[in-house]
Design a protein around this motif. Structure first.
Motif, mmCIF file in Angstrom:
data_model
loop_
_atom_site.group_PDB
_atom_site.id
_atom_site.type_symbol
_atom_site.label_atom_id
_atom_site.label_comp_id
_atom_site.label_asym_id
_atom_site.label_seq_id
_atom_site.Cartn_x
_atom_site.Cartn_y
_atom_site.Cartn_z
ATOM 1 N N SER A 237 12.495 5.018 -10.152
ATOM 2 C CA SER A 237 11.171 5.401 -9.789
ATOM 3 C C SER A 237 10.358 4.179 -9.835
ATOM 4 O O SER A 237 9.669 3.824 -9.229
ATOM 5 N N ASP A 238 10.449 3.103 -10.858
ATOM 6 C CA ASP A 238 9.929 2.023 -10.834
ATOM 7 C C ASP A 238 10.133 0.914 -9.437
ATOM 8 O O ASP A 238 9.536 0.350 -9.102
ATOM 9 N N ALA B 201 5.497 7.040 1.789
ATOM 10 C CA ALA B 201 6.757 7.618 1.612
ATOM 11 C C ALA B 201 7.519 7.167 0.144
ATOM 12 O O ALA B 201 8.079 7.915 -0.567
ATOM 13 N N ALA B 202 7.464 5.854 -0.213
ATOM 14 C CA ALA B 202 8.208 5.202 -1.075
ATOM 15 C C ALA B 202 7.368 5.549 -2.425
ATOM 16 O O ALA B 202 8.097 5.888 -3.576
ATOM 17 N N ALA C 166 6.577 0.600 -2.802
ATOM 18 C CA ALA C 166 5.302 1.182 -2.325
ATOM 19 C C ALA C 166 4.375 0.153 -2.382
ATOM 20 O O ALA C 166 3.519 0.063 -1.577
ATOM 21 N N ALA C 167 4.171 -0.745 -3.610
ATOM 22 C CA ALA C 167 2.946 -1.872 -3.681
ATOM 23 C C ALA C 167 3.109 -2.641 -2.577
ATOM 24 O O ALA C 167 2.206 -3.465 -2.165
ATOM 25 N N GLY C 168 4.562 -3.085 -2.393
ATOM 26 C CA GLY C 168 4.849 -4.139 -1.536
ATOM 27 C C GLY C 168 4.350 -3.925 -0.281
ATOM 28 O O GLY C 168 3.618 -4.360 0.590
ATOM 29 N N PHE C 169 4.669 -2.566 0.467
ATOM 30 C CA PHE C 169 4.230 -2.189 1.809
ATOM 31 C C PHE C 169 2.515 -2.028 1.694
ATOM 32 O O PHE C 169 1.898 -2.286 2.515
#
Length: 299
Positions: free
Chosen positions: A21-22, A63-64, A28-31
């Motif tokens: 999950s991490d 989504a991530a 997700a944070a990168g996107f």
């Protein structure tokens, strides 16, 4: 067989799902960050936001993040709201959820840019502070569905207030551009004052209703608890709900309008964000009793 306590961290339960999950949350944070940087470059070079590209990056980040939160939910056996990292991640996910619905309906390309900024900030800050994820809870809600539903709805309402804060910032920027007669450049891509006001009113109404439902659901548990006592945390949550309701009524009556309404909406979001930090400790104290009861029923 040794029964797990309410605050015991079991490595075998967490090693796979939480680590995975991490990774998804970092992706997700990168996107989200990529969406914000891409939008910034588009504004500097072209003088306008790249709505489609930002939307796609936000969708990939969404989504991530959904995958990461789902894995954490499976690991904890419920909604992942057991520590500040999960609270902030869930708040960012809620705000992006609403943007993906609202942004596709209205001419809100700049809202995607601001949403990417908000989501990137919340996710990166929560991931960058190790102490926010140092405490991991298993079944923090025990077998009580009322606490879990109350927490999920309350934090989701914070995401609504987050998106409301973004539309309020856009309103203030549009108002500044009109007053200073700077209508060109990227100011031209801001929605009209009227559209921003209508969207803000709808978001405030939605956030108020969701928070009211969360309080109503929570009261089912609070009133049934034999040791229930009205504490400062519950009073603060009710105060935020009352302030949101009052702001909504005053706006409908035409008393709280224009810049004052925008600043009031910003204040609601920051109050909700500060409240979310205390929400974790409240849930943990409530889950101690709920999980203890759950353990006794399992024996």
């Amino acid at each position: 067989f040794k029964q797990k306590t309410a605050y015991e961290i079991v490595d075998c339960d967490w090693s796979s799902d939480v680590c995975s999950s991490d990774l998804w949350l970092w992706v997700a944070a990168g996107f989200y960050l990529a969406g914000f940087l891409q939008g910034t470059l588009a504004l500097r070079r072209q003088g306008k936001p790249a709505g489609t590209a930002t939307f796609l990056l936000l969708l990939l980040g969404y989504a991530a993040q959904l995958a990461g939160l789902s894995l954490r939910g499976r690991a904890v056996g419920g909604c992942p709201l057991g520590n500040p990292l999960e609270i902030y991640q869930f708040t960012a996910w809620s705000a992006v959820t609403l943007y993906l619905v609202v942004g596709a309906t209205f001419r809100l390309s700049l809202l995607g840019y601001f949403s990417a900024c908000l989501a990137a900030t919340l996710t990166l800050v929560s991931l960058a502070i190790p102490g926010w994820d140092s405490t991991q809870r298993v079944r923090i809600f025990g077998s009580n569905p009322w606490i879990e539903l109350h927490a999920a709805l309350a934090v989701f309402s914070y995401g609504v207030f987050g998106l409301l804060a973004l539309t309020s910032v856009m309103y203030l920027l549009r108002n500044h551009s009109l007053r200073s007669k700077r209508l060109g450049g990227w100011f031209s891509f801001l929605p009209s004052i009227r559209d921003l006001d209508h969207i803000s009113v709808r978001l405030l109404g939605a956030g108020t209703v969701i928070l009211a439902v969360a309080l109503a659901v929570g009261s089912v548990h609070w009133l049934r608890a034999p040791d229930f006592s009205l504490n400062a945390k519950i009073i603060l949550t009710c105060a935020i709900g009352g302030a949101a309701t009052l702001a909504f009524i005053l706006r409908l009556r035409g008393t709280l309008i224009a810049q004052r309404f925008a600043w009031a909406c910003l204040g609601l979001f920051f109050a909700a964000l500060l409240r979310s930090e205390e929400h974790t400790s409240e849930l943990q104290s409530q889950s101690t009793i709920s999980y203890a009861v759950f353990c006794l029923k399992k024996k």
